[in-house]
Scaffold this motif. Sequence first.
Motif, PDB file in Angstrom:
ATOM      1  N   MET A 129       0.956  -1.172  -0.013  1.00 37.70           N
ATOM      2  CA  MET A 129      -0.063   0.019   0.093  1.00 37.70           C
ATOM      3  C   MET A 129       0.898   1.369   0.073  1.00 37.70           C
ATOM      4  O   MET A 129       1.933   1.194   0.659  1.00 37.70           O
ATOM      5  CB  MET A 129      -0.780   0.021   1.189  1.00 37.70           C
ATOM      6  N   HIS A 130       0.532   2.322  -0.938  1.00 40.46           N
ATOM      7  CA  HIS A 130       1.407   3.467  -0.656  1.00 40.46           C
ATOM      8  C   HIS A 130       0.342   4.791  -0.781  1.00 40.46           C
ATOM      9  O   HIS A 130      -0.788   4.739  -1.068  1.00 40.46           O
ATOM     10  CB  HIS A 130       2.383   3.567  -1.920  1.00 40.46           C
ATOM     11  N   LEU A 131       1.073   5.723  -0.440  1.00 42.25           N
ATOM     12  CA  LEU A 131       0.334   6.913  -0.545  1.00 42.25           C
ATOM     13  C   LEU A 131       0.209   7.750  -1.790  1.00 42.25           C
ATOM     14  O   LEU A 131       1.461   7.376  -2.633  1.00 42.25           O
ATOM     15  CB  LEU A 131       0.993   8.215   0.493  1.00 42.25           C
ATOM     16  N   ASP A 132      -0.718   8.413  -2.158  1.00 37.14           N
ATOM     17  CA  ASP A 132      -0.689   9.158  -3.644  1.00 37.14           C
ATOM     18  C   ASP A 132      -0.851  10.687  -3.122  1.00 37.14           C
ATOM     19  O   ASP A 132      -2.244  10.816  -2.587  1.00 37.14           O
ATOM     20  CB  ASP A 132      -1.747   8.670  -4.291  1.00 37.14           C
ATOM     21  N   LEU A 133      -0.233  11.667  -3.190  1.00 37.75           N
ATOM     22  CA  LEU A 133      -0.289  12.816  -2.884  1.00 37.75           C
ATOM     23  C   LEU A 133      -0.548  13.813  -3.962  1.00 37.75           C
ATOM     24  O   LEU A 133       0.246  13.854  -5.025  1.00 37.75           O
ATOM     25  CB  LEU A 133       0.854  13.291  -2.064  1.00 37.75           C
ATOM     26  N   ASP A 134      -1.634  14.520  -3.809  1.00 33.55           N
ATOM     27  CA  ASP A 134      -2.034  15.429  -4.850  1.00 33.55           C
ATOM     28  C   ASP A 134      -1.783  16.897  -4.225  1.00 33.55           C
ATOM     29  O   ASP A 134      -2.527  17.264  -3.237  1.00 33.55           O
ATOM     30  CB  ASP A 134      -3.313  15.613  -5.406  1.00 33.55           C
ATOM     31  N   PHE A 135      -0.711  17.573  -4.594  1.00 35.91           N
ATOM     32  CA  PHE A 135      -0.387  18.802  -3.862  1.00 35.91           C
ATOM     33  C   PHE A 135      -1.080  19.954  -4.576  1.00 35.91           C
ATOM     34  O   PHE A 135      -0.928  21.155  -4.211  1.00 35.91           O
ATOM     35  CB  PHE A 135       1.048  19.254  -3.671  1.00 35.91           C
ATOM     36  N   GLY A 136      -1.846  19.778  -5.510  1.00 32.94           N
ATOM     37  CA  GLY A 136      -2.737  20.726  -6.140  1.00 32.94           C
ATOM     38  C   GLY A 136      -2.050  21.545  -7.234  1.00 32.94           C
ATOM     39  O   GLY A 136      -2.206  22.852  -7.689  1.00 32.94           O
ATOM     40  N   THR A 137      -0.828  21.201  -7.626  1.00 29.26           N
ATOM     41  CA  THR A 137      -0.158  21.636  -8.679  1.00 29.26           C
ATOM     42  C   THR A 137       0.127  20.788  -9.891  1.00 29.26           C
ATOM     43  O   THR A 137       0.252  19.637  -9.802  1.00 29.26           O
ATOM     44  CB  THR A 137       1.432  22.052  -8.334  1.00 29.26           C
ATOM     45  N   LEU A 172      12.080   7.726  -8.033  1.00 30.98           N
ATOM     46  CA  LEU A 172      11.992   6.311  -8.440  1.00 30.98           C
ATOM     47  C   LEU A 172      11.608   6.122 -10.003  1.00 30.98           C
ATOM     48  O   LEU A 172      11.882   5.070 -10.494  1.00 30.98           O
ATOM     49  CB  LEU A 172      11.443   5.285  -7.645  1.00 30.98           C
ATOM     50  N   SER A 173      11.059   7.231 -10.441  1.00 32.56           N
ATOM     51  CA  SER A 173      10.363   6.900 -11.905  1.00 32.56           C
ATOM     52  C   SER A 173      10.427   8.518 -12.516  1.00 32.56           C
ATOM     53  O   SER A 173      10.582   9.459 -11.676  1.00 32.56           O
ATOM     54  CB  SER A 173       8.948   6.385 -11.874  1.00 32.56           C
ATOM     55  N   LEU A 221      10.800  17.655  -2.723  1.00 34.88           N
ATOM     56  CA  LEU A 221      10.820  16.494  -1.876  1.00 34.88           C
ATOM     57  C   LEU A 221      12.188  15.893  -1.659  1.00 34.88           C
ATOM     58  O   LEU A 221      12.661  15.502  -0.792  1.00 34.88           O
ATOM     59  CB  LEU A 221       9.781  15.378  -2.288  1.00 34.88           C
ATOM     60  N   GLU A 222      12.897  15.821  -2.833  1.00 35.49           N
ATOM     61  CA  GLU A 222      14.348  15.373  -2.988  1.00 35.49           C
ATOM     62  C   GLU A 222      15.114  16.301  -2.036  1.00 35.49           C
ATOM     63  O   GLU A 222      16.139  15.830  -1.275  1.00 35.49           O
ATOM     64  CB  GLU A 222      14.748  15.408  -4.525  1.00 35.49           C
ATOM     65  N   GLY A 228      12.696   4.463   2.106  1.00 33.26           N
ATOM     66  CA  GLY A 228      12.603   3.802   1.005  1.00 33.26           C
ATOM     67  C   GLY A 228      11.104   3.563   0.673  1.00 33.26           C
ATOM     68  O   GLY A 228      10.914   2.810  -0.061  1.00 33.26           O
ATOM     69  N   ASN A 229      10.268   3.900   1.635  1.00 30.50           N
ATOM     70  CA  ASN A 229       8.799   3.618   1.301  1.00 30.50           C
ATOM     71  C   ASN A 229       8.365   4.576   0.330  1.00 30.50           C
ATOM     72  O   ASN A 229       8.494   5.681   0.154  1.00 30.50           O
ATOM     73  CB  ASN A 229       8.207   3.967   2.669  1.00 30.50           C
ATOM     74  N   GLU A 230       7.907   3.962  -0.742  1.00 29.45           N
ATOM     75  CA  GLU A 230       7.259   4.383  -2.100  1.00 29.45           C
ATOM     76  C   GLU A 230       6.064   5.148  -1.741  1.00 29.45           C
ATOM     77  O   GLU A 230       5.276   4.810  -0.878  1.00 29.45           O
ATOM     78  CB  GLU A 230       7.098   3.306  -2.926  1.00 29.45           C
ATOM     79  N   PHE A 231       6.048   6.392  -2.591  1.00 31.39           N
ATOM     80  CA  PHE A 231       4.742   7.105  -2.666  1.00 31.39           C
ATOM     81  C   PHE A 231       4.591   7.674  -3.987  1.00 31.39           C
ATOM     82  O   PHE A 231       5.737   7.598  -4.679  1.00 31.39           O
ATOM     83  CB  PHE A 231       4.460   7.994  -1.549  1.00 31.39           C
ATOM     84  N   CYS A 232       3.445   8.259  -4.426  1.00 28.38           N
ATOM     85  CA  CYS A 232       3.311   8.806  -5.543  1.00 28.38           C
ATOM     86  C   CYS A 232       2.793  10.405  -5.500  1.00 28.38           C
ATOM     87  O   CYS A 232       2.014  10.582  -4.651  1.00 28.38           O
ATOM     88  CB  CYS A 232       2.371   8.169  -6.583  1.00 28.38           C
ATOM     89  N   VAL A 233       3.470  11.339  -6.094  1.00 26.40           N
ATOM     90  CA  VAL A 233       3.196  12.589  -6.278  1.00 26.40           C
ATOM     91  C   VAL A 233       2.307  12.648  -7.656  1.00 26.40           C
ATOM     92  O   VAL A 233       2.924  12.422  -8.522  1.00 26.40           O
ATOM     93  CB  VAL A 233       4.233  13.698  -6.255  1.00 26.40           C
TER      94      VAL A 233
END
Length: 125
Positions: free
Chosen positions: A64-72, A90-91, A82-83, A109-114
């Motif tokens: 399971m991972h987080l998907d974050l929409d920062f509104g941009t 990772l992609s 974030l870096e 190392g926990n993956e999440f998506c922006v």
Amino acid sequence: MQIVVTLDCVDTEAQANFWLAALAPLDYRRGFHGPPYLSLVGPAPAPTLLLQHVPEPKQGKNRMHLDLDFGTADLVSEVNRLERLGAARLSEELNEHGFRWIVVADPEGNEFCVFNPPSNTNVAE
């Protein structure tokens, strides 16, 4: 109802610092702290992020991972921010059904998506 997302961590304090900075636009703050747990709480109805100390480092892919929409729409600038906080890209940008996202990992190392959703998302109710 409340949603709590639990993230296993070797160093809960370092992860708290990363996630508070990463989620700063969403106004998260520290909540309950009683080892082995440290919670990060956002404004309602945002889910609580519960950091749980575990002795072993992450192994394998997140189930399971987080998907974050920062509104941009500028995903690259957000991932660059974030870096600078300690995340790893990772992609490259990915696209599917009008959604755009970049896969990132936190310092442990926990993956999440922006991500950025399409402008006209049809949600089934």
